[in-house]
Design an enzyme around this catalytic site. Structure first.
Site, PDB file in Angstrom:
ATOM      1  N   HIS A 156       0.827  -1.216   0.000  1.00  0.00           N
ATOM      2  CA  HIS A 156       0.000   0.000   0.000  1.00  0.00           C
ATOM      3  C   HIS A 156       0.861   1.265   0.000  1.00  0.00           C
ATOM      4  O   HIS A 156       0.419   2.318   0.454  1.00  0.00           O
ATOM      5  CB  HIS A 156      -0.940   0.027   1.218  1.00  0.00           C
ATOM      6  CG  HIS A 156      -1.741  -1.221   1.380  1.00  0.00           C
ATOM      7  ND1 HIS A 156      -2.881  -1.491   0.663  1.00  0.00           N
ATOM      8  CD2 HIS A 156      -1.540  -2.302   2.180  1.00  0.00           C
ATOM      9  CE1 HIS A 156      -3.367  -2.668   1.018  1.00  0.00           C
ATOM     10  NE2 HIS A 156      -2.575  -3.186   1.934  1.00  0.00           N
ATOM     11  N   SER A 277      14.512  21.568 -15.935  1.00  0.00           N
ATOM     12  CA  SER A 277      13.343  22.423 -16.095  1.00  0.00           C
ATOM     13  C   SER A 277      13.735  23.699 -16.816  1.00  0.00           C
ATOM     14  O   SER A 277      14.842  24.215 -16.613  1.00  0.00           O
ATOM     15  CB  SER A 277      12.744  22.756 -14.725  1.00  0.00           C
ATOM     16  OG  SER A 277      11.838  23.825 -14.818  1.00  0.00           O
ATOM     17  N   LYS A 283      15.941  21.569 -10.776  1.00  0.00           N
ATOM     18  CA  LYS A 283      15.214  20.343 -11.069  1.00  0.00           C
ATOM     19  C   LYS A 283      16.081  19.301 -11.795  1.00  0.00           C
ATOM     20  O   LYS A 283      16.883  19.616 -12.666  1.00  0.00           O
ATOM     21  CB  LYS A 283      13.981  20.638 -11.916  1.00  0.00           C
ATOM     22  CG  LYS A 283      12.902  21.432 -11.213  1.00  0.00           C
ATOM     23  CD  LYS A 283      12.294  20.671 -10.041  1.00  0.00           C
ATOM     24  CE  LYS A 283      11.516  19.446 -10.466  1.00  0.00           C
ATOM     25  NZ  LYS A 283      10.357  19.764 -11.325  1.00  0.00           N
ATOM     26  N   GLU A 290       9.218   8.458 -16.772  1.00  0.00           N
ATOM     27  CA  GLU A 290       7.844   8.933 -16.938  1.00  0.00           C
ATOM     28  C   GLU A 290       7.328   8.662 -18.347  1.00  0.00           C
ATOM     29  O   GLU A 290       6.157   8.299 -18.540  1.00  0.00           O
ATOM     30  CB  GLU A 290       7.769  10.426 -16.620  1.00  0.00           C
ATOM     31  CG  GLU A 290       7.976  10.731 -15.144  1.00  0.00           C
ATOM     32  CD  GLU A 290       8.103  12.216 -14.848  1.00  0.00           C
ATOM     33  OE1 GLU A 290       8.130  12.568 -13.663  1.00  0.00           O
ATOM     34  OE2 GLU A 290       8.200  13.023 -15.804  1.00  0.00           O
TER      35      GLU A 290
END
Length: 459
Positions: A156, A277, A283, A290
């Protein structure tokens, strides 16, 4: 240019229909397999005397020249010739004259396209199998270096019990090995020759299907001409295999995204497999992971496309089935692109052992081992579970952990607890004591790695 099938028609095809109908824009990638299959077919026609041997030899010579011309960029395919099959036949007839028109004797585009697709897919399955083997070897190498790297296992997405990074990685070895097995198994059903089925009812010519099958390296021959040209199970099965493989890659990528976050910092991706970024200088984004996660949906879509296309098609061939190529090609391309970047991405990531260990020590991942300790002292498991739960609640109330509770306090909860409790609930002990086949103990993971190497040696 007049259509090769145009004898029955009195009007030319509308330009809009011609563009809509044509598949050469995407099926041109089948040229090598189309021509190789045609060479085998022509040789068989000559050997059986269906056409003169000298005509077959001339056709084969012309087809070999066309392969070279295509590979040298000397051929421009014609949309009006519809597909790769007709384009090749037109090129051949221009090259060697009327003899080229004999090539299509004893076959149809229906069995020809099925042949091309199967030959292409056979090749791509082998390429993908090698890519999965490289990925599996990378997972084994990573695992071998982290047999003692303790980290939290999750359920979980909550810290559950301590494991090792090697044990976690080897879970993905099992997934990817099943992907490889499925590809190989799918290949068995791809490796069945459909040529000779004609449009749907075979041919009156005395063709030798066995000769063509042997020359093209197929393991067997289809036994029903209608099924031969209307079957796309092998396309659906392959895309299903690709979908499961993408699902496994996506799950691993989700973990990489989680592990590389500033909140967790279990790993750091190499700069070569990260992006920045345009506005935030600090970043470092896991864009590769992704994108793989996102592209999984693309392959799922291809699977649903094919299932939907085929669900209402009566026997035998229908033009709907032309839609199989783009779904198949895109699934292959997507899976290959993902594997190409995923394998070096995980091979180059840096592992933060200290953060993994600290996380394993937090979140009461040793609470089950506390309960097991009490069971071994004679307490029934349900009672031991309750005592352990109460101790966790106590630790939460004082912002402590199980390792820091004094022995006197432990005894207030159970007089069975002795000073050996601290060794029993050490995260290292928690891992090492789970020494059952398939467990996270280093010896068991070492055995799992050994079996993994044996698996790859046999595949």
């Amino acid at each position: 240019m007049g259509k090769l099938w145009g004898g029955r028609f009195s009007k030319s095809t509308d330009k809009l229909v011609e563009d809509f109908h044509s598949s050469i824009s995407f099926d041109k990638r089948l040229y090598y397999f189309d021509i190789t299959g045609s060479i085998a077919h022509a040789r068989m026609l000559g050997d059986t005397g269906i056409i003169p041997k000298q005509d077959a030899d001339l056709i084969i010579k012309g087809l070999k020249e066309i392969i070279t011309e295509i590979e040298n960029g000397q051929v421009e395919f014609d949309v009006s010739a519809e597909d790769i099959h007709m384009n090749v036949e037109v090129l051949l007839t221009k090259k060697i004259g009327q003899v080229g028109k004999k090539l299509h004797t004893g076959r149809s585009r229906n069995d020809q396209v099925a042949l091309d697709a199967k030959m292409y897919l056979k090749t791509e399955i082998e390429i993908l199998a090698e890519m999965f083997k490289e990925l599996l070897n990378t997972v084994l190498d990573l695992s071998s270096g982290h047999l003692d790297t303790v980290m939290p296992g999750y359920t979980h997405l909550q810290r559950a019990q301590p494991v090792t990074f090697a044990h976690h990685l080897m879970a993905y070895f099992q997934m990817f090995s099943r992907d490889l097995d499925r590809l190989r198994d799918c290949g068995k059903r791809v490796n069945i020759l459909p040529l000779g089925a004609g449009a749907l009812a075979g041919t009156t010519f005395p063709i030798n299907r066995e000769q063509v099958s042997e020359e093209l390296g197929f393991s067997s021959i289809t036994l029903n001409s209608m099924d031969s040209v209307s079957d796309r199970d092998y396309v659906i099965e392959f895309i299903s295999c690709a979908s499961m493989a993408m699902m496994h890659l996506s799950r691993f990528c989700e973990e990489i995204i989680f592990w590389s976050s500033q909140e967790v910092r279990f790993i750091e991706l190499d700069d070569a497999y990260s992006t920045g970024s345009s506005i935030m200088p600090q970043k470092k984004n896991p864009d590769v992971a992704e994108l793989i996660r996102g592209k999984t949906g693309r392959v799922y879509g291809n699977l649903m496309t094919m299932l939907t296309v085929m669900k209402g098609i009566p026997l035998a061939y229908n033009k709907d089935m032309q839609e199989d190529k783009e779904s198949l090609f895109d699934s292959i391309d997507t899976l290959k692109k993902c594997l190409i970047v995923f394998t070096p991405m995980i091979a180059t990531m840096k592992i933060n052992r200290a953060n993994m260990l600290n996380a394993a020590k937090g979140g009461f991942t040793n609470a089950t081992d506390l309960a097991d300790y009490l069971v071994k002292k004679g307490l029934p498991f349900r009672d031991a579970h309750e005592v352990s739960g109460k101790l966790v609640a106590y630790c939460i109330s004082i912002s402590s952990d199980l390792d820091s509770i004094p022995l006197e306090k432990y005894k207030e909860f159970s007089d069975l607890i002795e000073d050996d409790i601290y060794e029993a609930i050490s995260v290292y002990t928690c891992v090492e004591k789970r020494n059952v086949i398939g467990g996270p103990a280093p010896d068991q993971v070492r055995y799992s790695i050994l079996k993994g190497k044996e698996y790859l040696a046999n595949n």
